[in-house]
Design an enzyme around this catalytic site. Structure first.
Site, short mmCIF file in Angstrom:
data_model
loop_
_atom_site.label_atom_id
_atom_site.label_comp_id
_atom_site.label_asym_id
_atom_site.label_seq_id
_atom_site.Cartn_x
_atom_site.Cartn_y
_atom_site.Cartn_z
N SER A 97 0.83 -1.20 0.00
CA SER A 97 0.00 0.00 0.00
C SER A 97 0.87 1.26 0.00
O SER A 97 1.68 1.46 -0.90
CB SER A 97 -0.96 -0.04 1.20
OG SER A 97 -1.96 0.94 1.09
N ASP A 194 -9.82 -5.24 -4.47
CA ASP A 194 -9.22 -4.45 -3.39
C ASP A 194 -10.19 -3.32 -3.07
O ASP A 194 -10.56 -2.54 -3.95
CB ASP A 194 -7.87 -3.89 -3.88
CG ASP A 194 -7.09 -3.16 -2.80
OD1 ASP A 194 -7.71 -2.55 -1.91
OD2 ASP A 194 -5.85 -3.19 -2.86
N HIS A 224 -7.03 -6.13 0.05
CA HIS A 224 -5.94 -5.15 0.10
C HIS A 224 -4.72 -5.62 0.90
O HIS A 224 -3.59 -5.52 0.44
CB HIS A 224 -6.45 -3.82 0.67
CG HIS A 224 -5.40 -2.76 0.67
ND1 HIS A 224 -4.81 -2.29 -0.49
CD2 HIS A 224 -4.80 -2.08 1.69
CE1 HIS A 224 -3.91 -1.39 -0.19
NE2 HIS A 224 -3.88 -1.24 1.13
#
Length: 249
Positions: A97, A194, A224
């Site tokens: 991320s 996601d 995610h």
């Protein structure tokens, strides 16, 4: 009087000494090292030197995070990179991320970076950009723990500071501009589904990186936080193979 914050259990930084191949592993926005420890332990067992820093303002309390900027997160990341350079001849950077956003920043900052592994890296999130325009509330609902596997929880903040949302939006914007200037090898792993970072972020990175050695691979069975999800073993295997191939070249 300055408020002092205690680091949560499992949110501590980790460092596993090994050979002269260093791997910097970075967690995401509002998250902690808990999401990356399993991958770090796997790579340490392969013999590599592995470091997972705790980004400033993370792993304590969201009120502390509110008082940090994206430059602070970069500094935490940069410190980790420099720590590995003290004993390692080559450094790879792995990020989930916003950790992937940081990996891209470092790859631009340090062109000698041997390779990067990006897992659902954040580049542009329209929803967050809209939130960043708001004046209130001061704290928003959490964005952590987007995990498909049942019974698995990410250690992350239960609230997200609005001020911090503005910081990550700025950080993504400045990092997007750097992507076409990055030449190091890249393994880009993206979850098919996601609910935090749109999968087209990874496609943008793949299409704009100038590297001649880049792979975009889809994760079929994770959301995610893929490093804690159903594809975590696959992520370990593919990251290990990518690093070994380049370290031996």
């Amino acid at each position: 009087m300055t408020q002092t914050y205690t680091v949560m259990k499992e949110a501590e930084p980790f460092y596993f000494p090994g050979n002269d191949i260093g791997i910097l592993i970075q967690h995401g926005f509002t998250g902690t090292t808990q999401s990356m420890r399993g991958l770090g332990e796997h790579l340490a067992k392969c013999g590599f030197t592995v470091h997972g820093p705790r980004l400033k303002g993370h792993g304590t309390h969201y009120e502390e995070m509110e008082n940090t900027t994206y430059e602070d997160w970069i500094e935490s990341s940069d410190e980790g990179y420099r720590k590995l350079k003290e004993t390692c001849s080559e450094v790879f950077v792995v990020g989930l991320s916003m950790g992937g956003t940081l990996a891209l920043h470092l790859a631009r900052q340090y062109p000698e970076t041997k390779g990067i592994v990006l897992i659902n890296a954040a580049m542009k999130m329209d929803q967050l950009e809209q939130v960043a325009q708001m004046e209130e509330p001061r704290f928003l609902d959490a964005i952590g723990s987007d995990i498909k596997a049942e019974g698995v929880q990410e250690l992350a903040y239960e609230k997200t500071p609005l001020k911090s949302v503005r910081e990550i939006v700025k950080f993504m914007e400045v990092t997007r501009e750097k992507v076409p200037a990055i030449h190091c090898p890249a393994l880009i792993l993206v979850s098919k589904e996601d609910h935090v970072v749109p999968p087209d972020n990874s496609r943008f990175i793949y299409e704009n990186l100038k590297s001649g050695d880049k792979t975009l691979a889809e994760l079929e069975n994770s959301y995610h936080v893929a490093t804690l999800d159903n594809d975590k073993e696959r992520i370990c295997r593919e990251t290990e193979a990518f690093i070994k191939r380049l370290a031996e070249s």
